[in-house]
Design a protein around this motif. Structure first.
Motif, PDB file in Angstrom:
ATOM      1  N   GLU A  45       0.842  -1.190   0.000  1.00 13.11           N
ATOM      2  CA  GLU A  45       0.000   0.000   0.000  1.00 13.11           C
ATOM      3  C   GLU A  45       0.881   1.246   0.000  1.00 13.11           C
ATOM      4  OE1 GLU A  45      -2.318  -0.207   3.637  1.00 13.11           O
ATOM      5  OE2 GLU A  45      -0.574  -0.920   4.735  1.00 13.11           O
ATOM      6  N   ARG A  46       0.292   2.387  -0.384  1.00 13.75           N
ATOM      7  CA  ARG A  46       1.081   3.611  -0.539  1.00 13.75           C
ATOM      8  C   ARG A  46       0.296   4.802   0.018  1.00 13.75           C
ATOM      9  NH1 ARG A  46       3.221   4.898  -6.519  1.00 13.75           N
ATOM     10  NH2 ARG A  46       5.057   3.734  -5.824  1.00 13.75           N
ATOM     11  N   PHE A  47       1.019   5.695   0.714  1.00 10.08           N
ATOM     12  CA  PHE A  47       0.454   6.956   1.193  1.00 10.08           C
ATOM     13  C   PHE A  47       1.350   8.083   0.696  1.00 10.08           C
ATOM     14  CE2 PHE A  47       0.225  10.515   4.092  1.00 10.08           C
ATOM     15  CZ  PHE A  47      -1.135  10.666   4.343  1.00 10.08           C
ATOM     16  N   ILE A  48       0.748   9.123   0.119  1.00 15.49           N
ATOM     17  CA  ILE A  48       1.498  10.237  -0.443  1.00 15.49           C
ATOM     18  C   ILE A  48       0.998  11.540   0.172  1.00 15.49           C
ATOM     19  CG2 ILE A  48       2.008  11.536  -2.553  1.00 15.49           C
ATOM     20  CD1 ILE A  48       1.567   8.876  -4.073  1.00 15.49           C
ATOM     21  N   PHE A  49       1.934  12.393   0.603  1.00 12.94           N
ATOM     22  CA  PHE A  49       1.624  13.703   1.187  1.00 12.94           C
ATOM     23  C   PHE A  49       2.462  14.743   0.446  1.00 12.94           C
ATOM     24  CE2 PHE A  49       2.245  17.179   4.175  1.00 12.94           C
ATOM     25  CZ  PHE A  49       1.012  17.322   4.793  1.00 12.94           C
ATOM     26  N   VAL A  50       1.832  15.821  -0.016  1.00 13.84           N
ATOM     27  CA  VAL A  50       2.509  16.827  -0.838  1.00 13.84           C
ATOM     28  C   VAL A  50       3.044  17.947   0.055  1.00 13.84           C
ATOM     29  CG1 VAL A  50       2.291  18.434  -2.766  1.00 13.84           C
ATOM     30  CG2 VAL A  50       0.978  16.304  -2.767  1.00 13.84           C
ATOM     31  N   VAL A  51       4.347  18.217  -0.054  1.00 18.65           N
ATOM     32  CA  VAL A  51       4.942  19.314   0.716  1.00 18.65           C
ATOM     33  C   VAL A  51       5.374  20.479  -0.174  1.00 18.65           C
ATOM     34  CG1 VAL A  51       5.702  17.862   2.621  1.00 18.65           C
ATOM     35  CG2 VAL A  51       7.241  18.251   0.689  1.00 18.65           C
ATOM     36  N   GLN A  52       5.418  20.292  -1.494  1.00 22.84           N
ATOM     37  CA  GLN A  52       5.774  21.384  -2.395  1.00 22.84           C
ATOM     38  C   GLN A  52       5.266  21.060  -3.791  1.00 22.84           C
ATOM     39  OE1 GLN A  52       8.657  21.118  -4.867  1.00 22.84           O
ATOM     40  NE2 GLN A  52       7.978  23.077  -5.706  1.00 22.84           N
ATOM     41  N   GLY A  53       4.722  22.074  -4.477  1.00 28.57           N
ATOM     42  CA  GLY A  53       4.225  21.874  -5.828  1.00 28.57           C
ATOM     43  C   GLY A  53       2.876  21.168  -5.841  1.00 28.57           C
ATOM     44  N   SER A  54       2.611  20.438  -6.898  1.00 27.48           N
ATOM     45  CA  SER A  54       1.369  19.684  -7.029  1.00 27.48           C
ATOM     46  C   SER A  54       1.617  18.480  -7.926  1.00 27.48           C
ATOM     47  CB  SER A  54       0.244  20.552  -7.601  1.00 27.48           C
ATOM     48  OG  SER A  54       0.555  20.976  -8.916  1.00 27.48           O
ATOM     49  N   ALA A  55       0.714  17.507  -7.849  1.00 25.24           N
ATOM     50  CA  ALA A  55       0.830  16.305  -8.669  1.00 25.24           C
ATOM     51  C   ALA A  55      -0.558  15.834  -9.059  1.00 25.24           C
ATOM     52  CB  ALA A  55       1.581  15.202  -7.925  1.00 25.24           C
ATOM     53  N   VAL A  77       6.428   9.909   0.747  1.00 25.17           N
ATOM     54  CA  VAL A  77       5.827   8.653   0.311  1.00 25.17           C
ATOM     55  C   VAL A  77       6.089   7.582   1.361  1.00 25.17           C
ATOM     56  CG1 VAL A  77       5.757   6.884  -1.478  1.00 25.17           C
ATOM     57  CG2 VAL A  77       6.173   9.286  -2.104  1.00 25.17           C
ATOM     58  N   PHE A  78       5.008   7.020   1.906  1.00 23.62           N
ATOM     59  CA  PHE A  78       5.092   5.859   2.795  1.00 23.62           C
ATOM     60  C   PHE A  78       4.620   4.640   2.016  1.00 23.62           C
ATOM     61  CE2 PHE A  78       4.714   9.232   5.928  1.00 23.62           C
ATOM     62  CZ  PHE A  78       5.502   8.798   6.980  1.00 23.62           C
ATOM     63  N   GLU A  79       5.373   3.567   2.096  1.00 25.04           N
ATOM     64  CA  GLU A  79       4.952   2.303   1.504  1.00 25.04           C
ATOM     65  C   GLU A  79       5.186   1.180   2.499  1.00 25.04           C
ATOM     66  OE1 GLU A  79       7.140   1.921  -2.127  1.00 25.04           O
ATOM     67  OE2 GLU A  79       5.774   3.224  -3.255  1.00 25.04           O
ATOM     68  N   ARG A  80       4.232   0.261   2.599  1.00 20.44           N
ATOM     69  CA  ARG A  80       4.413  -0.908   3.446  1.00 20.44           C
ATOM     70  C   ARG A  80       3.568  -2.048   2.911  1.00 20.44           C
ATOM     71  NH1 ARG A  80       2.235  -1.196   9.305  1.00 20.44           N
ATOM     72  NH2 ARG A  80       1.852  -3.335   8.630  1.00 20.44           N
ATOM     73  N   ARG A  81       4.021  -3.278   3.193  1.00 23.35           N
ATOM     74  CA  ARG A  81       3.254  -4.445   2.786  1.00 23.35           C
ATOM     75  C   ARG A  81       2.009  -4.537   3.656  1.00 23.35           C
ATOM     76  NH1 ARG A  81       4.377  -7.933  -0.731  1.00 23.35           N
ATOM     77  NH2 ARG A  81       6.539  -7.211  -0.819  1.00 23.35           N
ATOM     78  N   TYR A  82       0.856  -4.598   3.015  1.00 20.47           N
ATOM     79  CA  TYR A  82      -0.409  -4.545   3.730  1.00 20.47           C
ATOM     80  C   TYR A  82      -0.614  -5.796   4.579  1.00 20.47           C
ATOM     81  CZ  TYR A  82      -5.445  -4.210   4.531  1.00 20.47           C
ATOM     82  OH  TYR A  82      -6.688  -4.144   5.117  1.00 20.47           O
ATOM     83  N   ALA A  83      -0.954  -5.595   5.856  1.00 21.97           N
ATOM     84  CA  ALA A  83      -1.258  -6.695   6.772  1.00 21.97           C
ATOM     85  C   ALA A  83      -2.753  -6.990   6.665  1.00 21.97           C
ATOM     86  CB  ALA A  83      -0.873  -6.317   8.199  1.00 21.97           C
ATOM     87  N   SER A  84      -3.114  -7.892   5.781  1.00 22.90           N
ATOM     88  CA  SER A  84      -4.522  -8.127   5.450  1.00 22.90           C
ATOM     89  C   SER A  84      -5.232  -8.891   6.553  1.00 22.90           C
ATOM     90  CB  SER A  84      -4.631  -8.897   4.135  1.00 22.90           C
ATOM     91  OG  SER A  84      -3.993 -10.150   4.251  1.00 22.90           O
TER      92      SER A  84
END
Length: 245
Positions: A70-80, A118-125
């Motif tokens: 899974e992935r979590f994204i947080f913007v600190v500058q600019g835009s995407a 960007v945080f990424e980790r293997r999902y603990a289902s």
């Protein structure tokens, strides 16, 4: 020791990424950012930190994370621009974020440069539990009660069982501090977005400022005090809703 922008501990990755609109993946290269502006943008010290001489390479776009990650994204500058497999797009601005479930097809591009956490980790289902894509912004999240404490707290993800981690935004005014020395079973990853202060880990004391990254193992005593003339804001990862044993 890992580089200032990329920290890998156990199954969790925290990276500070600068992207643009060409065909690379997330990658790193030196860059000197020494221009001062009369009006500094939000989180400017994260993209130009005192203690970090290099930044990740511009002009790149993201690849997908590995299978079941899974992935979590947080913007600190600019835009995407985030686009999912159905063609639905969301523009992520500074202080906004997205959670992307494991094996969720998506693309991430920027017209100009953008700096992302960007945080990424293997999902603990868990059986019969699934997560869904989330797009939000810090200022739209309510302030939560913090009994016995003075800091302001927002949680960026639902506190529901399907989610195996959460991201907190914590604000301290100058001179404010944690009223207790905390010990948790959770591991934590912390990026200081604004301000400066003193962080205690175990019996060690560390001066920290915007742009610094900390990782705290389970059961490590921790404490923070905000110093300087401006507020401290930090982004805090913690694993939740799973038996640590």
């Amino acid at each position: 020791m890992q580089s200032p922008q990329v920290l890998l501990v156990l199954s969790v990755t925290l990276s500070l990424v600068t992207i643009g609109a060409t065909d690379g993946g997330f990658c790193s290269a030196p860059s000197i950012l020494d221009r001062e502006t009369s009006s500094k943008p939000m989180y400017w010290k994260v993209t130009n930190p005192t203690l970090s001489p290099s930044h990740l390479q511009e002009n790149a776009r993201s690849a997908l994370p590995p299978h079941d990650v899974e992935r979590f994204i947080f913007v600190v500058q600019g835009s995407a621009m985030l686009t999912n497999a159905s063609g639905v797009s969301s523009k992520l601005m500074v202080d906004s974020y997205t959670y992307l479930p494991p094996n969720f097809a998506h693309s991430l591009r920027a017209e100009g440069s953008a700096t992302l956490v960007v945080f990424e980790r293997r999902y603990a289902s868990l059986e019969n539990h699934i997560t869904e894509q989330i797009v939000g912004s810090t200022d739209k999240q309510p302030l939560l009660e913090t009994p016995g404490e003075v800091f302001q707290l927002r949680k960026l993800l639902p506190q529901a069982v399907p989610f195996d981690f959460n991201i907190h935004i914590m604000d301290f005014q100058p001179g404010e501090f944690l009223n207790v020395k905390e010990v948790h079973y959770n591991q934590h990853g912390l990026l200081l977005l604004e301000g400066q202060g003193i962080y205690r880990l175990g019996d060690s004391w560390y001066p920290v400022q915007a742009g610094d990254v900390l990782w705290m193992a389970p059961f490590v005593p921790q404490w923070y005090a905000a110093l300087g003339k401006t507020r401290t804001r930090y982004l805090l990862y913690k694993d939740v809703n799973r038996n640590p044993l």
